[in-house]
Design a protein around this motif. Structure first.
Motif, PDB file in Angstrom:
ATOM      1  N   PHE A 181       0.844  -1.207   0.000  1.00 30.01           N
ATOM      2  CA  PHE A 181       0.000   0.000   0.000  1.00 30.01           C
ATOM      3  C   PHE A 181       0.876   1.254   0.000  1.00 30.01           C
ATOM      4  O   PHE A 181       0.559   2.243  -0.652  1.00 30.01           O
ATOM      5  CB  PHE A 181      -0.937  -0.005   1.212  1.00 30.01           C
ATOM      6  N   ALA A 182       1.984   1.184   0.738  1.00 31.06           N
ATOM      7  CA  ALA A 182       2.891   2.342   0.772  1.00 31.06           C
ATOM      8  C   ALA A 182       3.510   2.571  -0.601  1.00 31.06           C
ATOM      9  O   ALA A 182       3.623   3.709  -1.069  1.00 31.06           O
ATOM     10  CB  ALA A 182       3.973   2.122   1.824  1.00 31.06           C
ATOM     11  N   ILE A 183       3.915   1.479  -1.256  1.00 32.84           N
ATOM     12  CA  ILE A 183       4.530   1.603  -2.583  1.00 32.84           C
ATOM     13  C   ILE A 183       3.541   2.193  -3.580  1.00 32.84           C
ATOM     14  O   ILE A 183       3.901   3.009  -4.421  1.00 32.84           O
ATOM     15  CB  ILE A 183       5.038   0.216  -3.058  1.00 32.84           C
ATOM     16  N   ARG A 185       1.451   4.271  -2.905  1.00 30.51           N
ATOM     17  CA  ARG A 185       1.103   5.604  -2.415  1.00 30.51           C
ATOM     18  C   ARG A 185      -0.346   5.724  -1.965  1.00 30.51           C
ATOM     19  O   ARG A 185      -1.030   6.706  -2.270  1.00 30.51           O
ATOM     20  CB  ARG A 185       1.371   6.654  -3.508  1.00 30.51           C
TER      21      ARG A 185
ATOM     22  N   ALA B  84      12.168   0.763  -3.880  1.00 32.94           N
ATOM     23  CA  ALA B  84      10.713   0.874  -3.751  1.00 32.94           C
ATOM     24  C   ALA B  84      10.287   2.133  -3.010  1.00 32.94           C
ATOM     25  O   ALA B  84       9.114   2.469  -2.966  1.00 32.94           O
ATOM     26  CB  ALA B  84      10.160  -0.361  -3.033  1.00 32.94           C
ATOM     27  N   LEU B  86      10.581   2.532   0.204  1.00 38.79           N
ATOM     28  CA  LEU B  86      10.124   2.212   1.559  1.00 38.79           C
ATOM     29  C   LEU B  86      11.130   2.690   2.603  1.00 38.79           C
ATOM     30  O   LEU B  86      10.809   2.787   3.778  1.00 38.79           O
ATOM     31  CB  LEU B  86       9.907   0.707   1.700  1.00 38.79           C
ATOM     32  N   THR B 102       8.428   6.947  -7.459  1.00 39.95           N
ATOM     33  CA  THR B 102       8.416   5.501  -7.541  1.00 39.95           C
ATOM     34  C   THR B 102       6.999   4.945  -7.495  1.00 39.95           C
ATOM     35  O   THR B 102       6.809   3.815  -7.103  1.00 39.95           O
ATOM     36  CB  THR B 102       9.223   4.935  -6.372  1.00 39.95           C
ATOM     37  N   ASP B 103       6.014   5.722  -7.880  1.00 40.64           N
ATOM     38  CA  ASP B 103       4.658   5.171  -7.759  1.00 40.64           C
ATOM     39  C   ASP B 103       4.317   4.244  -8.921  1.00 40.64           C
ATOM     40  O   ASP B 103       3.323   3.544  -8.891  1.00 40.64           O
ATOM     41  CB  ASP B 103       3.617   6.284  -7.639  1.00 40.64           C
ATOM     42  N   LEU B 105       5.356   1.347  -9.986  1.00 45.31           N
ATOM     43  CA  LEU B 105       6.090   0.110  -9.718  1.00 45.31           C
ATOM     44  C   LEU B 105       5.128  -1.059  -9.597  1.00 45.31           C
ATOM     45  O   LEU B 105       3.982  -0.894  -9.193  1.00 45.31           O
ATOM     46  CB  LEU B 105       6.817   0.230  -8.368  1.00 45.31           C
ATOM     47  N   VAL B 107       5.210  -4.846  -7.630  1.00 41.72           N
ATOM     48  CA  VAL B 107       6.032  -5.515  -6.632  1.00 41.72           C
ATOM     49  C   VAL B 107       5.524  -6.931  -6.396  1.00 41.72           C
ATOM     50  O   VAL B 107       4.319  -7.167  -6.307  1.00 41.72           O
ATOM     51  CB  VAL B 107       5.995  -4.758  -5.282  1.00 41.72           C
ATOM     52  N   LEU B 130      -6.452   1.828  -5.929  1.00 42.96           N
ATOM     53  CA  LEU B 130      -5.812   2.859  -5.110  1.00 42.96           C
ATOM     54  C   LEU B 130      -5.566   4.133  -5.912  1.00 42.96           C
ATOM     55  O   LEU B 130      -5.290   5.185  -5.341  1.00 42.96           O
ATOM     56  CB  LEU B 130      -4.502   2.334  -4.517  1.00 42.96           C
TER      57      LEU B 130
END
Lengths: 288, 285
Positions: A181-183, A185, B84, B86, B102-103, B105, B107, B130
């Motif tokens: 979720f952080a990646i 954004r 990433a 993080l 970096t949005d 991406l 993973v 999202l």
């Protein structure tokens, strides 16, 4: 297992099921039936024993009424008792509803802000660990409305499991998913709605099961504390009143109603939990 | 150490366009494309002066499939988390072309990392969701991505109904679905059995050919890294660092006979030696 050998074993009865498998299936069927029949049978024997003891010892009904008399009283006083039951139910469900809203709301606040959690969680713990019977008299001094007082007592008892479980659940979201979720954004709000709340659902439902029973206990205990002074009329009030009048059969009848209510609430919350989780959660999975 | 190390000259252009092209931007290029990502002397030190990564530099070009290969503690996962976004590097810089963050991406973690309460389709929808894109408008893409990983007809299943390998495929579909310009994979097949793992390696190579995806792949398997990537960064622990870069000059799409090709054996041997030499090396000052 199928016998596929054909003519040479033709003299044997060709059975398509393994005797071992059949034995297991039979045992399973017996176990399924026993799950229901055993408790019912034990209950029936207990009630019969109760009846025998009362009859054999000629115990007067104002000491220990027999099961027949209790049932009779339940039926004869049904108008009075069911009106009381409705009031107890109202308080229980209103308290449970407020406990759910308050518990989940506070848990979400705690999950969003560590400061809020540090500041308020001690209060929640204090409310939880202080016995409700010792807080209730104060509540009835300061709060004029008897109904609101009862509601408040039941709420104090019921809300903590919802709060504690939901807080734990919100924190238990998979850490890799959090990273994901952080990646992507995700906003704080998106993380809450799409990750934390679904993760917390099984925990919340566990809390709800406990809170349902506690709300009933809170409602009944608060009514005892509030006593018969006011215009009380819930089930606990009926028990107290019947006690003063030595109407023991009615005490038993009211007690049975409270117990049945508790069982019904537990059944209902378990059903809600099962229906919400059966598609995906470990706790609701059937194993082979 | 070896003739082809630290060259980068064997860097191959992006994958050729294949059938079912999800990306479609990969016409064969004659010149080396500009890097989309550049790490410059990146250090990462954790609390208590634990150096997780020291002086890492690398360039990632469109169409690259780069393996970070090394034993545990060599900082390969740290490098991935830095890329990433993080974590932030203690020193050094991570530069994206066009300054974009970096949005964009995809993973894939070592665990499938699916939401158990959501169907396969809704799990793959997540990156779109999202970004505020409704399921109805992205459904075709989601179905396409599921088709690419061989999960046609599984859209309405829940993760618990799938095997470990299938869950990992869902995870890969989720990483592919947005056509992210870089896909990060953190030992994605490490938890799978050997047979499933090989099958997924084959399929990943096919996916690479079909989509032309750019991938950074963390692994501790020499075979996996040689089989899949065009460049291997060999890493060593204490402190975590890149000790060598090995090119794998075999063009994509690679056939299944690549696993038995003499060049595969040769590069595998060389990579293995480099890896072990790195383990034997004394700590850098």
């Amino acid at each position: 297992m199928a016998v596929t050998d054909g003519p040479r074993t033709g003299h044997l009865p060709i059975d398509t099921t393994d005797p071992e498998e059949e034995r297991l299936a039979r045992r399973q069927r017996i176990e399924d039936a026993a799950r229901w029949l055993l408790p019912i049978a034990v209950m029936a024997v207990a009630i019969w024993g109760w009846h025998r003891i009362v009859v054999a010892n000629e115990i007067p009904h104002y000491v220990l009424p027999g099961p027949g008399l209790v049932l009779e009283t339940l039926w004869e006083d049904r108008g009075l008792l069911f009106a009381s039951l409705m009031i107890t139910l109202q308080i229980t469900f209103a308290a449970l509803a407020v406990a759910v809203i308050g518990g989940v709301g506070l848990a979400v606040l705690f999950a969003q802000s560590r400061w809020a959690e540090m500041s308020f969680s001690p209060f929640a713990v204090i409310l939880q660990v202080t016995p409700i019977v010792s807080i209730a008299p104060l509540i009835f001094i300061y709060i004029e409305s008897r109904l609101v007082g009862l509601l408040l007592c039941a709420w104090i008892v019921a809300f903590f499991p919802v709060l504690a479980n939901t807080t734990l659940g919100l924190k238990s979201a998979d850490h890799n998913l959090r990273d994901l979720f952080a990646i992507y954004r995700a906003t704080r709000w998106q993380r809450l709605i799409h990750l934390q709340l679904p993760s917390a659902l099984p925990y919340f439902l566990g809390g709800l099961k406990i809170a349902g029973g506690l709300a009933l206990i809170g409602a009944v205990v608060a009514e005892y504390v509030a006593g018969t002074g006011g215009i009380g009329s819930g089930l606990a009030f009926r028990i107290l009143e019947a006690g003063y009048r030595l109407n023991i059969p009615r005490m038993f009848a009211a007690l049975i109603l409270i117990a049945l209510t508790g069982v019904a609430i537990y059944g209902a919350t378990s059903l809600i939990a099962h229906l919400s989780l059966r598609r995906w959660h470990e706790s609701a999975l059937k194993r082979e | 150490m070896t003739g082809e190390t630290r060259s980068g000259a064997h860097n191959l252009p992006g994958a050729r366009p294949g059938d079912g092209n999800l990306q479609g931007t990969d016409a064969p290029q004659m010149t080396e494309p500009d890097p989309i990502l550049r790490l410059r002397q990146v250090d990462k030190t954790f609390a208590g002066n634990v150096v997780a990564l020291r002086g890492m530099s690398m360039e990632v070009r469109q169409g690259d499939f780069i393996s970070l290969l090394g034993p545990s503690g060599c900082g390969k996962s740290t490098a991935l988390r830095l890329i990433a976004g993080l974590m932030r590097p203690t020193h050094g810089r991570i530069e994206w072309d066009g300054g974009a963050g970096t949005d964009d991406l995809g993973v894939v973690f070592q665990e499938p990392t699916l939401m158990p309460w959501a169907t396969v389709e809704k799990n793959v929808w997540l990156p779109f969701r999202l970004r505020g894109q409704p399921l109805s408008r992205t459904r075709d893409r989601i179905r396409e991505a599921l088709g690419l990983v061989g999960l046609d007809g599984f859209a309405e299943r829940y993760p618990r109904e799938l095997s470990g390998g299938m869950k990992m495929r869902v995870s890969i579909a989720r990483a592919l679905v947005t056509n992210a310009r870089l896909i990060l994979m953190d030992e994605p097949f490490a938890a799978l059995d050997e047979i499933t793992r090989q099958k997924l390696n084959d399929d990943l190579l096919n996916l690479k050919a079909q989509t032309g995806a750019t991938v950074i792949f963390v692994t501790h398997s020499v075979f996996e890294s040689v089989f899949l990537s065009n460049r291997i960064l060999v890493m060593a622990p204490r402190p975590g660092r890149v000790i060598d870069e090995i090119a794998v000059p075999e063009p994509y799409p690679r056939g299944m006979d690549w696993r038995t090709a003499p060049a595969y054996g040769e590069i595998t041997r060389r990579t293995s030696e480099t890896l072990h030499a790195g383990l034997a090396q004394p700590e850098e000052p």
